[in-house]
Scaffold this active site. Sequence first.
Site, mmCIF file in Angstrom:
data_model
loop_
_atom_site.group_PDB
_atom_site.id
_atom_site.type_symbol
_atom_site.label_atom_id
_atom_site.label_comp_id
_atom_site.label_asym_id
_atom_site.label_seq_id
_atom_site.Cartn_x
_atom_site.Cartn_y
_atom_site.Cartn_z
ATOM 1 N N HIS C 131 0.807 -1.228 0.000
ATOM 2 C CA HIS C 131 0.000 0.000 0.000
ATOM 3 C C HIS C 131 0.836 1.273 0.000
ATOM 4 C CE1 HIS C 131 -4.023 -1.752 0.741
ATOM 5 N NE2 HIS C 131 -3.321 -2.759 1.220
ATOM 6 N N LYS C 338 -8.365 -2.022 4.422
ATOM 7 C CA LYS C 338 -8.137 -1.457 3.104
ATOM 8 C C LYS C 338 -8.320 -2.497 2.017
ATOM 9 C CE LYS C 338 -5.414 0.650 4.994
ATOM 10 N NZ LYS C 338 -6.671 0.681 5.723
ATOM 11 N N CYS C 492 3.740 -28.773 -14.648
ATOM 12 C CA CYS C 492 2.515 -27.972 -14.628
ATOM 13 C C CYS C 492 2.481 -27.150 -15.901
ATOM 14 C CB CYS C 492 2.503 -27.057 -13.406
ATOM 15 S SG CYS C 492 1.306 -25.719 -13.485
ATOM 16 N N CYS C 529 -6.041 -24.706 -14.861
ATOM 17 C CA CYS C 529 -6.625 -26.045 -14.664
ATOM 18 C C CYS C 529 -6.648 -26.421 -13.192
ATOM 19 C CB CYS C 529 -5.929 -27.102 -15.514
ATOM 20 S SG CYS C 529 -4.552 -27.933 -14.714
ATOM 21 N N CYS C 534 -1.703 -31.638 -13.265
ATOM 22 C CA CYS C 534 -0.412 -31.889 -12.631
ATOM 23 C C CYS C 534 -0.485 -32.501 -11.248
ATOM 24 C CB CYS C 534 0.437 -30.616 -12.600
ATOM 25 S SG CYS C 534 -0.213 -29.338 -11.511
#
Lengths: 420, 125, 576
Positions: C131, C338, C492, C529, C534
């Site tokens: 922030h 926030k 992956c 996915c 994987c």
Amino acid sequence: MKPYDVIVIGGGPAGLAAAVSANDSGAAVCLIERENRLGGILKQCIHDGFGLLRFGARLTGPEYAQRYINEVRARDIDVFTETFVTKTESDGGGFVIHAVNRSGVTVLSANALVLATGCRERTAKQVFIHGTRPAGVFTAGTAQHFTNLMGLQPANNCVILGSGDIGLIMARRLTLEGAKVLGVYEAKPTPSGLTRNLHQCLYDYGIPLYLSKTVTRVFGEDRVTGVEISAVDDAMRPVPGTEEYVACDTLILSVGLIPENEIAEALGVKLDDRTKGPVCDGQFMTNVDGVFSCGNALHVNDLVDYVSENAAIAGKNAANYKKAPRKLLELQADASLLYLVPQTLDLNRDNSKTTLFFRSKEPLDGASLKIYADGNEVLGKRYAFLRPPEMETLTLDFERFGLTENSRVTFKIVPKAQEG
Amino acid sequence: MDIVCIVCPKSCRITAAPGNPPVITGNSCKRGYQFALDELTAPKRTVCTTVRTVFPDAPVLPVKTSAEIPKDRIFDLMREINAFTLETRVGTGEAVIPDALGLGADVIATSDLLKETIPEGENDR
Amino acid sequence: MNIKKINKKLQKAFGGKFTAVYENGAVSVRGESGDWGEIVSACMAAATKNSTTHVVNDAVFTGAVPEEMRLPAITDSALDGKSPDVLIIGGGISGASIARELTKWKLDVLLIEKEADLALGASGRNDGEVHPGVDLGKGSLKHKYVRRGNRMYGDVCRELNVGFRRVGQYVGFLNGALRPLIGAYCLLRKYRDGIEDTEIISGKELHRREPNLNHAFKFAISNPSTGCVCPYGLTIAYAENAVQNGARVSLSTAALGMDVQNGEILSVCTNRGTVYPRLVINAAGVFAEEIAKMADDRFYSIHPRRGTNSILDKKAGVYMHSVSSVKELPAHDKSHSKGGGILHTVHDNLLVGPDAVETYEKENYATNADSIKTVFDKQTVSMPGLSKSDIITYFTGVRAPTFEEDFIIEKGRRTKNLIHCAGIQSPGLTTAPAVALDIEKMAVEMLSENSPVEKNEAFDPIRKGVPVLRDMPDDERAEMIRQNPDYGVIVCRCEEVSKGEILDALRSPICVPTVDGVKKRVRPGMGRCQGGFCSPLVVKIIAEFLGVPPEDVRKSADSAVITYGKTKGGADDETV
């Protein structure tokens, strides 16, 4: 860098068929597969029913794949397995592919590409199931991988959401392995899978099918302990107050497949909102010259036989591809069709034997597919029944319709009742 | 009896009534006729499953029955299969359990998986 | 703080249902209600902004029986008799960053975390925004630390090898008439509060920078110092660097009780034995109040507030490259936490959320359809093209605010060998690097009272994380694969994660050999996915790494069973 005529990406049924046919058409072909074995998803589809149209035999997935793998092996096709495409670029009329495997980064080039990248399964979050995130929520394909390739039992007491074919097949498969399938729930008012699969996978084993019901919530901190089932309204929204709790340790999802087109999109290929696959012409070439699409990446097929068929066409056309101006005519499918492939015709090409694939939006008993060219009915084909889960295919001679770039070709399904 | 034919994806809706000869309508091919006939008298199914192996690279191998077996013997067959462990690297079509349960059908391999992934140092068979 | 005034206020708002008593240096709110929201309102009414006298919630909630704190299943004596100089309770961003800073000193540092991995509370369940601090009131600890923390991010993330980008933030306004007012507000923030880079930009400029934001925005506040980071990645990195420098991290370890005598913690009882620390740091997040109570030093309360975020596909990541939100005045939104916007994450997804809902449940991370709807309804104002169909996943986190809505960073009030790092909520991720430095100082001062604390000359601030091959140019990637061919095996497909990277994660200083542990470290399963392709492969890699059968691999905790053993009726009748 060795230039190929055709690079096929994906070594599942589509890629295998495309590679074979491209090679048979005289092309120097390279086939790239990310897994360590060819065959794609068929490797884990150990049930039978494949190949009736293609081979006239009832094969299992691995058997069907093996026939094509043998065809590939018998030809001079460069096969890269356990090789993953990281980048594809157009390069002055051709294409450059960057891929990684155990030997490093390989850069390959080709005159044409065939994208046979298959599809992926929609997940629990993509159908907005809420609740906790425990182990025991699987897509049907993942459960199938564990069961059929690794010999591991993913479920003891399971609920299956979605009556797609893989879900039905897994219901039977898990039952055979001693699991209890408590029920298959389908949000739609009609089943999504093939009718014969409802019979041989569910009814043979006394597994109940519940229509117009969906899973809305998952319970359990570490492993699933139960799910909440809700009835849905006509718009498939859960109806408050209809919630029921079903205790189970597993939720298996068979809620749809999404064509995988990340490589296509990176190349600038335009996708069809209805198929989620590329918009293509009668040669299965996408809007990007030299990029062809086939199999489940093009649109989700319900039979592998069709995958092989359209992949072979794509492979052959990729082999014969030479850059030439295109004269594209849109084939407009109205809302009575779930989708139509191809979506365009290149009038500069031979369209005398164009294979079409379509699905009806509604389940209909007795209906006609009508094709109009500039308002005139040029074809009416009757069907005893049309069901959204069951794809229809036909081959047409578009040359005899005398089409021009300015023609308006529309497709419509007319129910028997309205035909008069 | 109303039957949905499972022989091919067409899923024909067949009506079959016992008799001599039985009255079978709705089928669109000979195989459908035979299927309906079997359903009336002695329903049969092909069983597709896996067998356990001794090979760490492929802990299970896909198999099927070489012919259909009586539907009511499916779980008997599964018990037979579950008790079995494959110790040889067979290929597609080779019998894994010959004439299982004496039903006249072999349990046969449906994948070349074990032929493809022979680790170094292991002799085939 | 005036207890009479508070009671008057409570009387007026709740008709005698709640009363306040000044006790043990805190305002104790008493009463009873079946409505949690009412109890929260009463405690909030009793709270005084920026006061050091905090509200303690002693009201009885009769609406439900809250779940007990989740405890690890394991019981052993792994830590029994250990006497660390510092015991840090909580493996979130606070605990991990404090542990790392303390390893600059020759101190025996032990961090315990009750979950099976780090960052499983709020630190792993937030939006990852760093922030700018533009909307924080002066006088609060949040304000004190937010600018310092923000400025530190570049260096800290470089040292710890964590992805961080200053993407900038835009707060869009639909009402052009507000521009003079907001302009004055920004000037005030800039010159009075030290937010040097905040400025107003025109609607036209906003659209040039972010073409997919609402074209009806007339102007926007721009805060270029806003950044994004992977919050659990940073937590893990801090903890790993701490371990590299000699700290110990004990996962699945919960503080169950303390022996406190004469204002001093003598020992802390855990499920893995009794520990005898010289100093205890309470960084227990939503359970900080429970730890404070154990330490006989409870002078504040935590009221959990949950928030849900959605993650959108990387395809949607290209729609927007910053952090954006919409502001409507007068603000309907009175929430203290926030966030609430659209954020381009450091992994190039879009993140949408969070909302803010008070809850009595500290560990209920279940998601609800309403949260997603609320957030999307709000954020489509900022970006009309935002689509729920791009959602790949969503998750809920629970914030740990006090009723004063500020941090508590101080020594124990009654118990002397204790430091509280509590009430940490947004912007707690941003402030963590700065807070850790102050707590380090505080701790060293306290420990020096007995004997001098020496500098750890061997301290190495650099953490070498797992290489990210997908971000490398081809030649660098090829060289990495040459050294380790496993880097060339993609496991992956969505996130392009190699087997080599997964094995690196398993060999990292804090090994968490579960599917979720690997996922948090190197991202297999984080993509579109969601692990469909994987997860079986990851299970296999973990099993091979550990040398156990694949059915022994868990998703997260010990009871998060993925598969129930072998098919074929289990291993019992196995003939081999």
